[in-house]
Write an enzyme that holds these catalytic residues in place. Sequence first.
Site, PDB file in Angstrom:
ATOM      1  N   ASP A 101      25.827 -29.700   5.754  1.00 47.94           N
ATOM      2  CA  ASP A 101      26.995 -28.894   6.076  1.00 47.94           C
ATOM      3  C   ASP A 101      26.485 -27.579   6.683  1.00 47.94           C
ATOM      4  O   ASP A 101      25.346 -27.174   6.423  1.00 47.94           O
ATOM      5  CB  ASP A 101      27.792 -28.639   4.801  1.00 47.94           C
ATOM      6  N   ASP A 145      27.413 -27.423  -0.322  1.00 44.05           N
ATOM      7  CA  ASP A 145      27.574 -26.426  -1.381  1.00 44.05           C
ATOM      8  C   ASP A 145      29.005 -26.249  -1.856  1.00 44.05           C
ATOM      9  O   ASP A 145      29.248 -25.527  -2.811  1.00 44.05           O
ATOM     10  CB  ASP A 145      27.059 -25.058  -0.894  1.00 44.05           C
ATOM     11  N   ASP A 186      32.494 -30.794  -0.215  1.00 44.67           N
ATOM     12  CA  ASP A 186      31.290 -31.603   0.035  1.00 44.67           C
ATOM     13  C   ASP A 186      31.056 -32.640  -1.064  1.00 44.67           C
ATOM     14  O   ASP A 186      30.213 -33.527  -0.894  1.00 44.67           O
ATOM     15  CB  ASP A 186      30.051 -30.707   0.138  1.00 44.67           C
TER      16      ASP A 186
END
Length: 911
Positions: A594, A793, A797
């Site tokens: 990400d 994080d 996610d």
Amino acid sequence: MNDLSTPKPSTATDPVCGMSVNPAAGKPRHEHNGQTYWFCCDGCRKKFAADPGAYLKTQATPGGCCGSAAKTPAAPATATDPVCGMSVDTAAGKPHHQHDGQTYWFCCDGCRKKFAADPAAYLHAQKKSAGCCGSQPATSDAETATDPVCGMQVEVATSTRHSAWQGQTYHFCSDHCLHKFSADPQHWITRDPHQVDASNVPEGTMWICPMDPEVRQDHPGACPKCGMALEPESPTAGPEDDSELRDMRRRFVIGLAFSIPLLWLSMGTMLPGAASPLHWLAPRVDAWLQLLLALPVVLWAGAPFWQRGWASLVYRSLNMFTLIGLGVASAFAFSIVALLAPHWLPATDGMPDLYFEAAAVITTLALLGQVLELRARAQTSGAIRALLALAPPQAHRLDGNDHESDVPLESVAVGDRLRVRPGEKMPVDGTVLDGDTHVDESMLTGESSPQRRRRGDTVTAGSVNGSGTLLIEAKHVGNDTLLAQIVKQVAQAQRSRAPVQRLADRVAAIFVPAVITIAVLAGLGWAWFGPAPVAAHALVAAVSVLIVACPCALGLATPMSIMVGVGRGAQLGVLIRDAAALETLQTIDTLVVDKTGTLTEGKPSLRKVAALDGVDEQRVLQLAASVESASEHPLARAIVNAAKARDLALPTAQNFGSDPGLGVWAQADGAEVLVGNVALLQQRGVDAAALSSAASTLREHGDTAVLVAIDGQPAGVLAIADAIKAGTLDALRDLHAAGVRVLMVTGDHTVTAQAVAKELGIDEVVAEVLPADKAAVVTRLQREGRRVAMAGDGVNDAPALATANVGIAMGTGTDVAMESAGVTLLSGDLRGIATALRLSRATMRNIRQNLLFAFGYNALGVPIAAGLLYPLTGWLLSPMLASAAMSLSSVSVIGNALRLRGWHLKAPKTP
């Protein structure tokens, strides 16, 4: 952009015990008459639920839960425990006792009971010998002595319990310590002062087998499956209990003392002249002396082997101790028969050969192997003990009047104010109330640079304060601290079983029966086809096969490497959930990351406001910030912070709404405001074409473009940038060198994502992805045959982290992300992924080495012991040499695993 659930109060008071409770920490709660009440524990919640009226009437004062006194009379802020001299915070619900109309306060119930039994003795002596409960002693000028049993400081002048031994007087804090000392003074005087007994392990501790973690019991002992000593499931902060090591060492020393002269009596017959025992003794006397010397070794020194061997038969779980027992029993029984009834054996010239020395030396060498193994195993938990040692034993707590007192760490509660002085360790997780300093978190996160901490920042238990003094508020205490969670997760991971262990398990299941079968066949083969004396040769071959085989080497090959590897990872800031994740990580060829919070700092800031002609730039930012003030998304925080920095008044937003991945909307200052991406504006019927040129220009520079519309008309674009994390470029270079392809998945516009990917050298980009679709990207890659790790994080996610072959969470992210991941990088630094990958490969390489050695050792040792080389070389393996080889095989496996403790970061090599 995401909005939050109904906000919770920052703190609440437990109506049962009066404690200050943090509702955000997921504490128990109960609804009553339309109001929510929060509790420190489920016990208080159940009490309240049974009779709410009783607690709402009394408005309980602090204390009461967990068995402590609930309602206390008015008391001074602090008092001195008359038993141990500690300073006690009376407001913390500590035990107290009424005597002659006066209330006395105590640090623990043990001190209260001592005082209640004889108040006059303590009031007269006014003891200052602190140290109960492991606390620091109160200062005193009186002469003190150290209790040799518990380590407490005892005032010599007032001591009533003492004992003289070898001309020296020892003083004791209690009758209990005095009686312990009197029973065995030598033990308490010569023992390691840092040693702890198994009795000191916390009550309720489960004991498990290091080789078979499914074996669990609530007390120490030997594993019924493999015979190894059980270990506490969670090591304590103090040094490990070494009572079994001391026992085995004592048995080995005594066994060795008897075995050396026994070897001379049996083997010395080959020596010339006066060096031979037969020069001094008749053969019959020599034989009886061998029996007398062998008896204490076989029956007393080897007693643990007999107990474990018998247990293996009772539980039908044959193991190494079954083989040792059978081998020693065979040699010893044969020798007894040869000595007492030689006519029962095939005829030989003279007395049949005796094997008392073989039985004794096998036992002694097996004891040596246990000593070496226990010493090596104790070192495998060194990493987790180092983590436990990070927590200080006490804290400096401030009461409501700002009076400071030192209290045991166990008594610190959420909401307490604590002072941390320069150079001290943080006792709990907390928030800085006052002060400015730099904190060393390297022992937890692996981050070498001290981090600045000031008012409003968070600190973590175990980190070391720099040169400034901090006042912090406890947010997470006891088992809820990050340090405690790390220790718990490391302990669980060390006990987990890697898939590679399955092969060793399958072999071990048939190993001992197969060895016994081979021993019987070897004995029969020598009896039928071997040279004279056939009985002696048959016995030597059978006993050697039984003794040389080592199922423990197979059983320990994987667990020892996993334990050391996981511990080493924790020291480097890489927290591994279980052995399966560690094994899978070595196979990863694709990393999905990400952008926000993983590649970047996750702390975006507003760089520019691009308003359309005729639209006030300040109003665009003001209205956008008003709407975003109800959101906790990082981009929303950046917009709100920028408005506050410009001293803009933020009107209250009404009718707030949000759509994850699109944006937010609300009414503010009489206007309908949309803040989000092109898709949101188009969904609401707003033509965003006027904003596309400005947005594209910003995205080409790597900025995130947030569009704003007011009353159905495009108003402007907010440019938000998030700095790339330090070390991200180095991490990506390391991953590429290790053969890992990196793919970035982000909700950002394609142009922005491509700009960031170009700067970082990322292989592939998937942009404009909604949070729910990240898991689909991972699934697509897996279908293409890739082994995928996902690093993220945030809450959004979590599904992708769970879907990936290995999920990697940033320690700076959310709890949900960390719970979904197999690996957590405590520092949030992407370089930790490269570290984790190399550690995984090093650990699995170590496991393969151990398995190769264990299989190879047994595959070679058993045939040689059976006599395979005899026709070619005339060599027949002595049972004593077989015993030495067996003992060293387990130690070699553990020693190889311990090499991982010294594993260090090496530059990756391109495969």
